[in-house]
Design a protein around this motif. Structure first.
Motif, short mmCIF file in Angstrom:
data_model
loop_
_atom_site.label_atom_id
_atom_site.label_comp_id
_atom_site.label_asym_id
_atom_site.label_seq_id
_atom_site.Cartn_x
_atom_site.Cartn_y
_atom_site.Cartn_z
N ILE A 95 -2.26 7.61 -7.87
CA ILE A 95 -1.09 8.27 -7.31
C ILE A 95 -0.07 7.22 -6.87
N ASP A 96 1.19 7.48 -7.16
CA ASP A 96 2.25 6.56 -6.78
C ASP A 96 2.62 6.75 -5.31
N ILE A 97 2.80 5.67 -4.59
CA ILE A 97 3.14 5.72 -3.17
C ILE A 97 4.40 6.53 -2.92
N TYR A 98 5.23 6.65 -3.94
CA TYR A 98 6.48 7.40 -3.84
C TYR A 98 6.27 8.83 -3.37
N TYR A 99 5.17 9.45 -3.79
CA TYR A 99 4.96 10.86 -3.50
C TYR A 99 4.63 11.12 -2.04
N TYR A 100 4.29 10.10 -1.28
CA TYR A 100 3.99 10.31 0.13
C TYR A 100 5.25 10.27 0.99
N THR A 101 6.36 9.89 0.40
CA THR A 101 7.60 9.76 1.19
C THR A 101 8.17 11.11 1.58
N CYS A 102 7.63 12.20 1.02
CA CYS A 102 8.10 13.52 1.43
C CYS A 102 7.58 13.89 2.82
N PHE A 103 6.66 13.11 3.36
CA PHE A 103 6.16 13.36 4.71
C PHE A 103 6.95 12.51 5.70
N TYR A 104 8.08 13.06 6.11
CA TYR A 104 9.02 12.29 6.91
C TYR A 104 8.47 11.89 8.27
N ASN A 105 7.50 12.66 8.78
CA ASN A 105 7.00 12.42 10.14
C ASN A 105 5.78 11.50 10.18
N LEU A 106 5.35 11.01 9.05
CA LEU A 106 4.17 10.15 9.06
C LEU A 106 4.39 8.93 9.96
N THR A 107 3.37 8.62 10.74
CA THR A 107 3.41 7.40 11.54
C THR A 107 2.42 6.37 11.02
N GLU A 108 1.38 6.83 10.33
CA GLU A 108 0.36 5.90 9.85
C GLU A 108 -0.04 6.23 8.41
N ILE A 109 -0.07 5.21 7.58
CA ILE A 109 -0.58 5.35 6.22
C ILE A 109 -1.73 4.37 6.06
N ASN A 110 -2.90 4.92 5.81
CA ASN A 110 -4.08 4.09 5.63
C ASN A 110 -4.77 4.51 4.34
N LEU A 111 -4.49 3.77 3.27
CA LEU A 111 -5.06 4.07 1.96
C LEU A 111 -5.81 2.86 1.42
N MET A 112 -6.49 2.18 2.30
CA MET A 112 -7.21 0.96 1.95
C MET A 112 -8.24 1.21 0.85
N SER A 113 -8.28 0.28 -0.11
CA SER A 113 -9.27 0.31 -1.18
C SER A 113 -9.23 1.59 -2.00
N THR A 114 -8.04 2.09 -2.26
CA THR A 114 -7.87 3.23 -3.16
C THR A 114 -7.09 2.77 -4.38
N TYR A 115 -6.84 3.69 -5.29
CA TYR A 115 -6.11 3.35 -6.50
C TYR A 115 -4.64 3.71 -6.40
N VAL A 116 -4.15 3.87 -5.20
CA VAL A 116 -2.73 4.14 -5.02
C VAL A 116 -1.92 2.99 -5.61
N GLU A 131 2.09 2.09 11.24
CA GLU A 131 0.95 1.40 10.62
C GLU A 131 0.97 1.61 9.11
N ILE A 132 0.90 0.50 8.37
CA ILE A 132 0.78 0.56 6.91
C ILE A 132 -0.43 -0.27 6.51
N ILE A 133 -1.48 0.40 6.04
CA ILE A 133 -2.69 -0.28 5.60
C ILE A 133 -2.90 0.05 4.11
N LEU A 134 -2.63 -0.91 3.27
CA LEU A 134 -2.76 -0.70 1.82
C LEU A 134 -3.57 -1.84 1.18
N ILE A 135 -4.57 -2.30 1.91
CA ILE A 135 -5.41 -3.41 1.44
C ILE A 135 -6.11 -3.01 0.14
N ARG A 136 -6.15 -3.95 -0.81
CA ARG A 136 -6.86 -3.76 -2.08
C ARG A 136 -6.41 -2.49 -2.80
N THR A 137 -5.11 -2.32 -2.90
CA THR A 137 -4.55 -1.24 -3.71
C THR A 137 -3.70 -1.86 -4.82
#
Length: 328
Positions: A95-116, A131-137
């Motif tokens: 999934i492209d990170i672009y599609y999560y931008t529709c969630f305007y109120n997000l404060t934390e994104i933690n998608l560590m070790s995924t295929y994003v 918080e932005i956690i995108l380790i090993r993506t």
């Protein structure tokens, strides 16, 4: 205010595949009317707010299903299997990170070790992020796009294809944690000296440069990791950082003569647990470190440090101090 934590499992993963490419659904061996029912049922699931936002953005479809993203605060996929490629989903689409931008109120994104995947530039439209956690993506992009996210407290983009100069982080005065190890990031650590809330700096295996003297003002630092970088300086500049627990300045990829000084300068840092300084030009006698109450790991191979390891261990045992692994 109660925060809603969105957690998606393999069943909801189906929505993402639909959102990525609508024709995937209609390539399945089912009649089209059956596929349509599956599609609508999925969108009316408890996670329909998530699904509908993505579907609208990707497909331009309005299904007249109420959006539910107003109370979406935390997106945490680490405790579920969203965006992983389990054995029974060999043809899984990232999934492209672009599609999560529709969630305007997000404060934390933690998608560590995924295929994003995708470009982190899309995150600059989410001003509430802390918080932005995108380790090993599979994300990429220039960290310049993060400089306007002034609420950020923690960034960890380690082991990704991001790039850029760390000068762009100096505007993020709330940062406590910077993790950009094993990336194409560069720049001088001079630009971090005004980030007084920093607790963790993890920039190992990058092209970072600069002198550690610039970090003397960061009195909250706990962990400092500049392994395999071009950072240099006298370790005496660290002796005022009383909260330090871990100092990683060794270069396993080759000798770094730029890091030097007598290890005696570390004797006042009573919170230290790990001191890996191998392949540097530090000097002194390990006798000076024997009284550090919490130290459990000292790596000083290929340095100018000398001393009797057995005497060191015996002293700590007699004093009832933590057992310490020592290598010189």
């Amino acid at each position: 205010m109660n925060k809603r934590i969105i957690k998606i499992n393999k069943d909801i993963l189906f929505i993402y595949i639909i959102a990525q490419k609508m024709d995937i659904l209609y390539q399945l061996p089912f009649p089209k009317e059956v596929c349509s029912k599956i599609f609508i049922f999925a969108c009316k699931s408890p996670h329909s707010g998530l699904g509908v936002c993505i579907l609208k953005k990707q497909l331009g479809i309005d299904l007249n299903i109420p959006e539910k993203d107003e109370d979406v605060i935390i997106f945490d996929a680490c405790s579920s299997d969203i965006l992983y490629a389990p054995d029974d989903y060999p043809d899984y689409l990232p999934i492209d990170i672009y599609y999560y931008t529709c969630f305007y109120n997000l404060t934390e994104i933690n998608l560590m070790s995924t295929y994003v995947k995708g470009d982190i530039k899309h995150l600059n439209s989410m001003p509430n992020l802390t918080e932005i956690i995108l380790i090993r993506t599979n994300v990429k992009g220039d960290i310049v796009h993060l400089k306007s996210l002034l609420n950020l407290i923690e960034i960890d983009l380690s082991h990704t294809d991001v790039s850029g100069d760390i000068i762009h982080l100096k505007s993020l005065q709330n940062l406590t944690h910077i993790g950009i190890s094993s990336t194409r990031v560069n720049g001088d650590i001079l630009h971090l000296k005004s980030l007084h809330n920093l607790i963790v700096i993890n920039l190992n295996d990058t092209d970072i440069t600069g002198n550690i003297e610039h970090l003397k003002s960061l009195q909250n630092l706990n962990i400092l990791d500049f392994r395999n970088t071009k950072v240099n300086g006298n370790i005496a500049n660290l002796k005022s950082l009383s909260k330090l627990t871990e100092i990683y300045l060794g270069n396993w990829g080759g000798y770094n003569s730029g890091v030097y000084g007598d290890i005696e300068n570390l004797t006042s840092l009573h919170n230290l647990t790990d001191i890996p300084l191998s392949y540097t030009a530090v000097t002194g006698n390990i006798e000076n470190l024997k009284s550090l109450p919490n130290v459990i790991n000292i790596a000083l191979s290929r340095t100018g440090v000398t001393g009797d390891k057995e005497a060191f261990k015996e002293y700590r045992e007699n004093e009832g101090l933590e057992e310490c692994l020592i290598n010189i």
